[in-house]
Design a protein around this motif. Structure first.
Motif, PDB file in Angstrom:
ATOM      1  N   LEU A 129      -6.310   0.128  -3.720  1.00 27.87           N
ATOM      2  CA  LEU A 129      -6.442  -1.167  -3.056  1.00 27.87           C
ATOM      3  C   LEU A 129      -5.098  -1.882  -2.997  1.00 27.87           C
ATOM      4  O   LEU A 129      -4.755  -2.511  -1.985  1.00 27.87           O
ATOM      5  CB  LEU A 129      -7.474  -2.025  -3.788  1.00 27.87           C
ATOM      6  N   GLN A 130      -4.308  -1.745  -4.060  1.00 23.60           N
ATOM      7  CA  GLN A 130      -2.993  -2.384  -4.064  1.00 23.60           C
ATOM      8  C   GLN A 130      -2.090  -1.779  -3.001  1.00 23.60           C
ATOM      9  O   GLN A 130      -1.283  -2.481  -2.373  1.00 23.60           O
ATOM     10  CB  GLN A 130      -2.344  -2.244  -5.440  1.00 23.60           C
ATOM     11  N   ALA A 131      -2.216  -0.474  -2.779  1.00 26.34           N
ATOM     12  CA  ALA A 131      -1.410   0.176  -1.741  1.00 26.34           C
ATOM     13  C   ALA A 131      -1.725  -0.407  -0.368  1.00 26.34           C
ATOM     14  O   ALA A 131      -0.817  -0.652   0.445  1.00 26.34           O
ATOM     15  CB  ALA A 131      -1.658   1.679  -1.741  1.00 26.34           C
ATOM     16  N   LEU A 132      -2.999  -0.646  -0.106  1.00 22.82           N
ATOM     17  CA  LEU A 132      -3.382  -1.228   1.187  1.00 22.82           C
ATOM     18  C   LEU A 132      -2.908  -2.671   1.293  1.00 22.82           C
ATOM     19  O   LEU A 132      -2.391  -3.093   2.336  1.00 22.82           O
ATOM     20  CB  LEU A 132      -4.894  -1.162   1.364  1.00 22.82           C
ATOM     21  N   ILE A 133      -3.045  -3.426   0.220  1.00 20.44           N
ATOM     22  CA  ILE A 133      -2.615  -4.823   0.227  1.00 20.44           C
ATOM     23  C   ILE A 133      -1.110  -4.919   0.462  1.00 20.44           C
ATOM     24  O   ILE A 133      -0.638  -5.756   1.250  1.00 20.44           O
ATOM     25  CB  ILE A 133      -3.008  -5.499  -1.101  1.00 20.44           C
ATOM     26  N   ASP A 134      -0.345  -4.065  -0.201  1.00 24.61           N
ATOM     27  CA  ASP A 134       1.109  -4.066  -0.001  1.00 24.61           C
ATOM     28  C   ASP A 134       1.450  -3.773   1.461  1.00 24.61           C
ATOM     29  O   ASP A 134       2.352  -4.389   2.036  1.00 24.61           O
ATOM     30  CB  ASP A 134       1.761  -3.016  -0.904  1.00 24.61           C
ATOM     31  N   ARG A 135       0.735  -2.840   2.043  1.00 22.39           N
ATOM     32  CA  ARG A 135       0.961  -2.484   3.448  1.00 22.39           C
ATOM     33  C   ARG A 135       0.612  -3.653   4.366  1.00 22.39           C
ATOM     34  O   ARG A 135       1.383  -3.994   5.272  1.00 22.39           O
ATOM     35  CB  ARG A 135       0.107  -1.259   3.782  1.00 22.39           C
ATOM     36  N   ALA A 136      -0.535  -4.274   4.124  1.00 22.38           N
ATOM     37  CA  ALA A 136      -0.957  -5.391   4.957  1.00 22.38           C
ATOM     38  C   ALA A 136       0.003  -6.571   4.829  1.00 22.38           C
ATOM     39  O   ALA A 136       0.357  -7.218   5.828  1.00 22.38           O
ATOM     40  CB  ALA A 136      -2.375  -5.816   4.581  1.00 22.38           C
ATOM     41  N   ASP A 137       0.438  -6.855   3.615  1.00 25.39           N
ATOM     42  CA  ASP A 137       1.378  -7.959   3.401  1.00 25.39           C
ATOM     43  C   ASP A 137       2.696  -7.693   4.119  1.00 25.39           C
ATOM     44  O   ASP A 137       3.279  -8.599   4.735  1.00 25.39           O
ATOM     45  CB  ASP A 137       1.628  -8.148   1.905  1.00 25.39           C
ATOM     46  N   ALA A 138       3.180  -6.463   4.024  1.00 27.80           N
ATOM     47  CA  ALA A 138       4.451  -6.119   4.662  1.00 27.80           C
ATOM     48  C   ALA A 138       4.374  -6.271   6.174  1.00 27.80           C
ATOM     49  O   ALA A 138       5.359  -6.636   6.831  1.00 27.80           O
ATOM     50  CB  ALA A 138       4.850  -4.689   4.301  1.00 27.80           C
ATOM     51  N   GLU A 139       3.188  -6.024   6.741  1.00 19.74           N
ATOM     52  CA  GLU A 139       3.015  -6.111   8.189  1.00 19.74           C
ATOM     53  C   GLU A 139       2.519  -7.484   8.644  1.00 19.74           C
ATOM     54  O   GLU A 139       2.436  -7.751   9.844  1.00 19.74           O
ATOM     55  CB  GLU A 139       2.029  -5.040   8.650  1.00 19.74           C
ATOM     56  N   GLY A 140       2.158  -8.328   7.677  1.00 20.83           N
ATOM     57  CA  GLY A 140       1.711  -9.677   8.016  1.00 20.83           C
ATOM     58  C   GLY A 140       0.271  -9.769   8.487  1.00 20.83           C
ATOM     59  O   GLY A 140      -0.085 -10.705   9.221  1.00 20.83           O
ATOM     60  N   PHE A 141      -0.588  -8.827   8.046  1.00 24.93           N
ATOM     61  CA  PHE A 141      -1.986  -8.840   8.451  1.00 24.93           C
ATOM     62  C   PHE A 141      -2.898  -9.212   7.287  1.00 24.93           C
ATOM     63  O   PHE A 141      -2.633  -8.889   6.134  1.00 24.93           O
ATOM     64  CB  PHE A 141      -2.417  -7.473   8.983  1.00 24.93           C
ATOM     65  N   ALA A 142      -3.998  -9.872   7.621  1.00 23.91           N
ATOM     66  CA  ALA A 142      -5.035 -10.174   6.642  1.00 23.91           C
ATOM     67  C   ALA A 142      -5.884  -8.930   6.403  1.00 23.91           C
ATOM     68  O   ALA A 142      -5.788  -7.937   7.134  1.00 23.91           O
ATOM     69  CB  ALA A 142      -5.899 -11.321   7.133  1.00 23.91           C
ATOM     70  N   CYS A 143      -6.737  -8.973   5.371  1.00 22.87           N
ATOM     71  CA  CYS A 143      -7.670  -7.897   5.065  1.00 22.87           C
ATOM     72  C   CYS A 143      -9.075  -8.463   4.956  1.00 22.87           C
ATOM     73  O   CYS A 143      -9.263  -9.601   4.504  1.00 22.87           O
ATOM     74  CB  CYS A 143      -7.320  -7.218   3.736  1.00 22.87           C
ATOM     75  N   TYR A 144     -10.048  -7.655   5.355  1.00 21.30           N
ATOM     76  CA  TYR A 144     -11.448  -8.070   5.282  1.00 21.30           C
ATOM     77  C   TYR A 144     -12.273  -6.950   4.681  1.00 21.30           C
ATOM     78  O   TYR A 144     -12.002  -5.769   4.895  1.00 21.30           O
ATOM     79  CB  TYR A 144     -11.970  -8.389   6.685  1.00 21.30           C
TER      80      TYR A 144
END
Length: 208
Positions: free
Chosen positions: A153-168
């Motif tokens: 989950l942290q890997a996905l969050i890091d990716r989303a943060d780097a790209e500036g996208f939210a997660c749902y």
């Protein structure tokens, strides 16, 4: 659907992207992880029928995410996080007829229960803003609560943060809700009440 199973292991394997070659082992692992899950039990109450259906059920979801290179796992293949990238949920919804037919072949009469859940999820799914969507996350029953899912989950969050996208995502258990909150998700909107079944909690995380 997106139950997130809580886990807490300090020596968890590093997150890596799965490939199509991992489909069979991950489908089997997810089938075991979700055999006693409230959602899969509601879809298919009969235990033996459910055990036979779940590997094929998860093969379809793996294929959906692998189409976008959107499955995180680890070297041990004892955990998997399936997601869709920004715009992926909308594209997958357009394949509704095709996917409904595939699930009907797998689930038989139980497909109506799945359609009920999917319909409720679609109504509550956030629109108007591109985001990552966590559809499924599971850990081998023999290796839960050792941190494997937290790593993915942290890997996905890091990716989303780097790209500036939210997660749902939608959490279907107290453990899943806790894991999502710990990762920075907050509950949004109304709970998804499944008739005479479990409750899903829509959860959202802003990029940081």
């Amino acid at each position: 659907m997106s139950p997130i199973e809580a886990a807490d292991r300090q020596d968890a394997d590093e997150a890596i992207l799965a490939t199509r070659a991992d489909t069979e082992i991950l489908a089997g692992m997810l089938a075991e992880a979700f055999h006693n899950d409230a959602l899969t039990r509601w879809i298919t109450p009969d235990e033996n029928r459910r055990r036979n259906q779940l590997p094929d059920f998860f093969r379809v979801f793996l294929e959906i995410s692998l189409r976008y290179d959107a499955v995180y796992t680890n070297a041990s293949k004892d955990a998997a996080l399936l997601f869709l990238p920004p715009g992926g949920w909308e594209e997958t919804e357009k394949r509704g007829v095709e996917l409904s037919q595939r699930f009907a072949e797998i689930l038989g009469d139980d497909v109506e229960a799945m359609a009920t859940i999917s319909g409720l999820q679609a109504v509550h799914h956030p629109t108007g803003r591109l985001h990552y969507y966590v559809s499924f996350a599971g850990v081998d029953p023999n290796n839960q609560r050792r941190g494997a899912m937290s790593t993915l989950l942290q890997a996905l969050i890091d990716r989303a943060d780097a790209e500036g996208f939210a997660c749902y995502t939608e959490a279907s258990s107290a453990g899943g809700t806790f894991a999502a909150r710990r990762a920075g998700f907050v509950e949004i909107g109304h709970k998804i009440e499944i008739p005479d079944g479990p409750t899903l909690r829509p959860m959202w995380r802003e990029p940081r």
